[in-house]
Scaffold this active site. Structure first.
Site, PDB file in Angstrom:
ATOM      1  N   ASN A  17       0.867  -1.188   0.000  1.00 46.48           N
ATOM      2  CA  ASN A  17       0.000   0.000   0.000  1.00 46.48           C
ATOM      3  C   ASN A  17       0.898   1.230   0.000  1.00 46.48           C
ATOM      4  OD1 ASN A  17      -1.825   2.044   0.499  1.00 46.48           O
ATOM      5  ND2 ASN A  17      -2.255   1.440   2.624  1.00 46.48           N
ATOM      6  N   TRP A  18       0.991   1.832  -1.178  1.00 43.01           N
ATOM      7  CA  TRP A  18       1.886   3.002  -1.299  1.00 43.01           C
ATOM      8  C   TRP A  18       1.318   4.252  -0.613  1.00 43.01           C
ATOM      9  CZ3 TRP A  18       4.349   3.380  -6.902  1.00 43.01           C
ATOM     10  CH2 TRP A  18       5.305   2.365  -7.030  1.00 43.01           C
ATOM     11  N   LYS A  19       0.035   4.239  -0.272  1.00 41.10           N
ATOM     12  CA  LYS A  19      -0.606   5.444   0.274  1.00 41.10           C
ATOM     13  C   LYS A  19      -0.366   6.614  -0.694  1.00 41.10           C
ATOM     14  CE  LYS A  19       0.007   3.422   4.770  1.00 41.10           C
ATOM     15  NZ  LYS A  19      -0.086   3.566   6.194  1.00 41.10           N
ATOM     16  N   HIS A  37      -9.631   1.284   5.135  1.00 40.27           N
ATOM     17  CA  HIS A  37      -8.305   1.499   5.741  1.00 40.27           C
ATOM     18  C   HIS A  37      -8.454   2.496   6.889  1.00 40.27           C
ATOM     19  CE1 HIS A  37      -4.196   2.809   6.304  1.00 40.27           C
ATOM     20  NE2 HIS A  37      -3.835   1.673   5.762  1.00 40.27           N
ATOM     21  N   GLU A  65      -6.801   4.948   7.799  1.00 40.30           N
ATOM     22  CA  GLU A  65      -6.625   6.370   7.442  1.00 40.30           C
ATOM     23  C   GLU A  65      -7.886   6.922   6.781  1.00 40.30           C
ATOM     24  OE1 GLU A  65      -2.913   5.823   5.351  1.00 40.30           O
ATOM     25  OE2 GLU A  65      -2.050   5.201   7.273  1.00 40.30           O
ATOM     26  N   GLU A  67      -5.350  -4.730  10.765  1.00 43.10           N
ATOM     27  CA  GLU A  67      -4.277  -3.749  10.940  1.00 43.10           C
ATOM     28  C   GLU A  67      -4.500  -2.969  12.227  1.00 43.10           C
ATOM     29  OE1 GLU A  67      -2.372  -2.469   6.973  1.00 43.10           O
ATOM     30  OE2 GLU A  67      -4.205  -1.328   7.192  1.00 43.10           O
ATOM     31  N   GLY A 113       2.584   2.334  10.591  1.00 43.96           N
ATOM     32  CA  GLY A 113       3.561   3.396  10.388  1.00 43.96           C
ATOM     33  C   GLY A 113       4.303   3.798  11.652  1.00 43.96           C
ATOM     34  N   SER A 116       3.411  -2.105  10.230  1.00 45.21           N
ATOM     35  CA  SER A 116       4.870  -2.189  10.353  1.00 45.21           C
ATOM     36  C   SER A 116       5.426  -3.569  10.013  1.00 45.21           C
ATOM     37  CB  SER A 116       5.318  -1.740  11.744  1.00 45.21           C
ATOM     38  OG  SER A 116       4.929  -0.383  11.965  1.00 45.21           O
ATOM     39  N   GLY A 148       2.741  -1.201   4.219  1.00 46.94           N
ATOM     40  CA  GLY A 148       2.784   0.211   3.863  1.00 46.94           C
ATOM     41  C   GLY A 148       4.212   0.658   3.564  1.00 46.94           C
ATOM     42  N   GLY A 149       4.865   1.210   4.580  1.00 44.18           N
ATOM     43  CA  GLY A 149       6.203   1.795   4.415  1.00 44.18           C
ATOM     44  C   GLY A 149       7.182   0.910   3.660  1.00 44.18           C
TER      45      GLY A 149
HETATM   46  P1  PGA Z   1       2.798   0.324   7.557  1.00 44.70           P
HETATM   47  O1  PGA Z   1       1.342   0.579   6.929  1.00 44.70           O
HETATM   48  O2  PGA Z   1       3.290  -0.998   6.981  1.00 44.70           O
HETATM   49  O3  PGA Z   1       3.627   1.481   7.110  1.00 44.70           O
HETATM   50  O4  PGA Z   1       2.624   0.230   9.029  1.00 44.70           O
HETATM   51  C1  PGA Z   1       0.410  -0.455   6.750  1.00 44.70           C
HETATM   52  C2  PGA Z   1      -0.872   0.071   6.165  1.00 44.70           C
HETATM   53  O5  PGA Z   1      -1.304   1.176   6.543  1.00 44.70           O
HETATM   54  O6  PGA Z   1      -1.505  -0.583   5.319  1.00 44.70           O
END
Ligand code: PGA
Length: 249
Positions: free
Chosen positions: A9-11, A94, A96, A166, A172, A211, A232-233
Site C-alpha cells: 500500500n503506497w498510500k 483502511h 486512514e 491492521e 507506520g 509495520s 505500507g512503508g
Molecule cells: P505500515 O502501513 O506498513 O507502514 O505500518 C500499513 C498500512 O497502513 O496498510
C-alpha cells in the site's frame, strides 16, 4: 489451501519512476509460485502500474473508490473506472480513510458493495486504535467492523472479500503486533467467519498489516491464521518488498 497474498500500500507516495522500478524488479525476480502479490498505488499511477507490473505477475489495486457508480461527484473515482484499467483489488475501510476522511461502517459497507458490483475484490481493513487496544476492546471493535460488512452482504458476496487486520497503533509506527497477538486476533476473525459459513472461514485470506517488514514478516506469516500481509512503508522500497514476498513462499 489459502494462497498467501502480499499487498503493498503506497498510500500517497510514489512516482512514475517508482512504478517503473517495481515493474523491472518484479519482471526479473523469481518469486515463490504459491504467493500472490498486489500493489495498491495512487489513482494517477494505476494505468501505468497495470502495464509495468503485468510481466512480473503483480496484480494492481486502488486505495479507495466512491460508493456511487457514476454521476456528479467531482474528483471521485468509480469502481467501473478501476476495472476499466484492469485493477483487481481495492482497499476499503483502511484506518486512514476511517479516521481522516470520516468513513464509518455504513460508508465502508457502501464501498464494499460498489466494489463488488464493479467486479473488484475488496480488501477490507479492520483494526482497533491504541485507546481501544489498551481498554482490551480489540476483539469487540474488530469483530464489530467485520460484522457490519458481512451482515450487509449476500452469502455469495462474502467469499469475494480479502480481510486485513491492521492494529491502528502498529501502522507506520514501527511497533508491530507480536506474532502471538496478531494470531489471536486472526483466529478470532476466522471464528467469527465460521459463524456465517465454514467454507467461507476456511477459504478467506486474512492479512496482517502494521509495520510489517523484511525482518519480521517470516515470523508473522508463519502463524496458522495469517495468510499474507498488507505492507505500507516497506512497500516503497523494492528490495524490502521483494524480500517480504519471498518470505511468504
Ligand atoms: P505500515 O502501513 O506498513 O507502514 O505500518 C500499513 C498500512 O497502513 O496498510
Amino acid at each position: 489451501m489459502r494462497m498467501p497474498l502480499i499487498a503493498g500500500n503506497w498510500k500517497m507516495n510514489g512516482s512514475l519512476a517508482l512504478v517503473d522500478t517495481f515493474g523491472r524488479a518484479f519482471a526479473d525476480a523469481s518469486l515463490p509460485e504459491k504467493v500472490e502479490v498486489a500493489l495498491m498505488v495512487p489513482f494517477p499511477y494505476l494505468g501505468a502500474a497495470t502495464q509495468a507490473l503485468k510481466d512480473g505477475g503483480v496484480a494492481v489495486g486502488a486505495q479507495t473508490l466512491n460508493d456511487h457508480l457514476s454521476g456528479a461527484f467531482t474528483g471521485e473515482v468509480s469502481g467501473a473506472m478501476l476495472t476499466d484499467l484492469s485493477v483487481r483489488y481495492v482497499l476499503v475501510g483502511h484506518s486512514e480513510r476511517r479516521s481522516l476522511f470520516g468513513e464509518d461502517d455504513a460508508a465502508v459497507v457502501a464501498r464494499v458493495k460498489a466494489a463488488l458490483v464493479s467486479g473488484l475484490a475488496p480488501l477490507l481493513c479492520l483494526g482497533e486504535t491504541l485507546e481501544e487496544h489498551d481498554a482490551e476492546r480489540t476483539e469487540a471493535v474488530v469483530l464489530g467492523q467485520l460484522g457490519a460488512v458481512l451482515d450487509a452482504l449476500e452469502p455469495a458476496e462474502r467469499g469475494c472479500l480479502v480481510i486485513a487486520y491492521e492494529p491502528v497503533w502498529a501502522i507506520g509506527t514501527g511497533r508491530t503486533a507480536s506474532p502471538a497477538q496478531a494470531q489471536a486476533v486472526h483466529a478470532a476473525i476466522r471464528d467469527c467467519l465460521r459463524r456465517y459459513d465454514n467454507a467461507l472461514a476456511e477459504g478467506m485470506r486474512l492479512l496482517y498489516g502494521g509495520s510489517m517488514k523484511a525482518g519480521n514478516a517470516a515470523e508473522l506469516l508463519a502463524q496458522p491464521d495469517i495468510d499474507g500481509g498488507l505492507v505500507g512503508g516497506a512497500s516503497l522500497q523494492v528490495d524490502d518488498f521483494l524480500a517480504i514476498c519471498q518470505s511468504a513462499g
